[in-house]
Design a protein around this motif. Structure first.
Motif, short mmCIF file in Angstrom:
data_model
loop_
_atom_site.label_atom_id
_atom_site.label_comp_id
_atom_site.label_asym_id
_atom_site.label_seq_id
_atom_site.Cartn_x
_atom_site.Cartn_y
_atom_site.Cartn_z
N THR A 96 0.83 -1.21 0.00
CA THR A 96 0.00 0.00 0.00
C THR A 96 0.86 1.26 0.00
O THR A 96 0.61 2.21 -0.75
CB THR A 96 -0.95 0.00 1.21
N SER A 113 -9.92 5.67 -4.57
CA SER A 113 -10.85 4.97 -3.69
C SER A 113 -12.30 5.26 -4.03
O SER A 113 -13.13 4.36 -4.15
CB SER A 113 -10.55 5.34 -2.24
N TRP A 114 -12.64 6.53 -4.21
CA TRP A 114 -14.05 6.88 -4.45
C TRP A 114 -14.55 6.30 -5.76
O TRP A 114 -15.70 5.90 -5.87
CB TRP A 114 -14.26 8.40 -4.42
N THR A 116 -13.40 3.52 -7.30
CA THR A 116 -13.55 2.06 -7.29
C THR A 116 -14.91 1.66 -6.74
O THR A 116 -15.44 0.61 -7.09
CB THR A 116 -12.44 1.38 -6.47
N SER A 117 -15.48 2.50 -5.89
CA SER A 117 -16.83 2.25 -5.38
C SER A 117 -17.90 2.70 -6.36
O SER A 117 -18.95 2.05 -6.48
CB SER A 117 -17.04 2.97 -4.04
N ILE A 156 -7.28 4.41 5.62
CA ILE A 156 -8.22 4.59 4.52
C ILE A 156 -8.21 6.04 4.07
O ILE A 156 -8.28 6.96 4.89
CB ILE A 156 -9.65 4.20 4.93
N TRP A 158 -10.41 8.09 1.41
CA TRP A 158 -11.55 7.94 0.50
C TRP A 158 -11.25 8.53 -0.88
O TRP A 158 -11.82 8.09 -1.89
CB TRP A 158 -12.81 8.61 1.08
N GLU A 162 -6.38 3.43 -4.43
CA GLU A 162 -7.00 2.23 -3.85
C GLU A 162 -6.77 1.03 -4.75
O GLU A 162 -6.51 1.17 -5.95
CB GLU A 162 -8.51 2.46 -3.64
#
Length: 379
Positions: A96, A113-114, A116-117, A156, A158, A162
């Motif tokens: 990471t 990260s945002w 990938t969601s 994490i 966000w 990610e």
């Protein structure tokens, strides 16, 4: 468990989106393997079942929306994607940190990260993706409330880099699932199946992300996930020219650390998490994966770059420069140093304490079972 019936899930996604075309339905087999394992092994709580049903429906909805977007904009499939590196290694080996270091360079791009969601824009959303970003912030806040110890185990961000394995979740061929649930039958299946269809779709998702953000055009991707240890040949075949950046740390440290993370995550979905099952499962899983990995490495040695955990921790900037140079990319030392300073300032949480015995293991057993790999580790 009727909420996890595959046909019911497929219909729920169609109803949710108003779309019907899934395209090639090769993904139904992995979905059936997963749901059967969830039903028979995961010991889902009532809340866990509800969250899982919602998650699977959302993933299926994304598949429908992807096919619809590609039909409306066929130029997406013409996007040229260059993958410079997949960072692999056992979990908890510094991958990471290396990912976030390399991704700090303006000369590369990565999955955030945002996104990938929420990979696809919502109707009426502007180019700044404000709706998706707010939903991602809310989602991660809820996640931390449900798993209050997780922040002490893994930082994490966000809106930061990610793992692309979360993109693979939409193929139902993903290490995410046996990390979030006790589904050993699914995990065994995952190690044996040909993942080529999933990686072809990973490339399609990268095309979509690149198409949405023209600033990414021409930039090579740097991605990361321990999932890819299971499919190194497939990655190298799908993305010609890609290098595997392999992070190394003693399995005696890495395996119990990951079992601890899995225990924290899976408690969201089950009231009956059994730590002494997790340790042997992940120890056996990673031992077999590393042995298979070594076989691929022996056949394609030119495709690998090694990174020692100890070196990344003691000299993160220097190690990132070395890896970047080995990838044939320009190294931006100023950007790397800025990331290191920001990371130090933003880190929070207390030290996370655990032992191998907490997860049904002993250090002697781990030393024995991973003796073939320990020679790779710098003391």
């Amino acid at each position: 468990m009727s909420a996890l019936d595959v046909d019911t899930l497929l219909g729920a996604a169609r109803d949710k989106t108003g779309l019907s075309d899934y395209g090639d339905e090769w993904f139904v087999e992995p979905l059936r393997v997963l749901t059967k394992s969830l039903e028979q092994e995961a010991r889902l709580s009532e809340l866990g079942l509800m969250l899982t049903q919602q998650r699977l429906t959302a993933l299926l909805s994304d598949r429908l929306r992807l096919r619809d977007l590609q039909a409306q904009h066929p130029e997406i499939l013409e996007e040229e994607v260059t993958l410079a590196a997949e960072i692999c290694g056992l979990p908890r080996t510094g991958s990471t940190l290396m990912h976030r270091l390399l991704a700090s360079s303006p000369h590369v791009t990565t999955t955030l990260s945002w996104e990938t969601s929420y990979l696809l824009p919502f109707p009426g959303e502007g180019p700044g993706a404000e709706i998706r970003k707010q939903k991602a912030k809310d989602k991660f806040q809820l996640f931390l409330e449900m798993s209050p110890d997780f922040g002490d185990i893994h930082t994490i961000e966000w809106d930061g880099p990610e793992e692309d394995v979360i993109v693979l979740d939409r193929t139902f061929t993903s290490m995410s699932f046996d990390s979030f649930y006790w589904v050993p039958t699914y995990g065994d299946w995952l190690r044996s199946v040909d993942q080529a269809p999933a990686y072809r779709e990973l490339k399609e998702w990268l095309q979509v992300l690149q198409w949405q953000n023209p600033d990414r055009k021409g930039l090579p991707w740097v991605l990361k996930s321990p999932h890819h240890l299971m499919a190194v040949d497939t990655i190298l075949d799908t993305f010609p020219g890609c290098k595997i950046v392999m992070t190394h740390r003693s399995a005696v440290k890495a395996v119990p650390s990951y079992a601890s993370m899995v225990a924290a995550i899976s408690a969201q979905y089950s009231d009956d998490v059994r730590p002494h099952d997790l340790g042997p499962y992940w120890s056996g899983r990673f031992s077999k994966t590393l042995k298979d990995f070594e076989e691929v490495r022996a056949r394609r040695p030119e495709s690998f770059i090694d990174v020692q955990f100890a070196d990344t921790v003691t000299d993160p900037v220097g190690e990132a420069v070395r890896v970047t140079t080995a990838l044939g990319l320009p190294a931006d030392r100023e950007a790397l140093e800025e990331y290191v300073e920001r990371n130090r300032a933003e880190r929070h949480g207390t030290s996370h304490a655990y032992t191998a015995e907490d997860f049904g293991l002993t250090e002697d057993e781990l030393e024995r079972d991973f003796a073939f790999y320990q020679k790779e580790i710098k003391s």
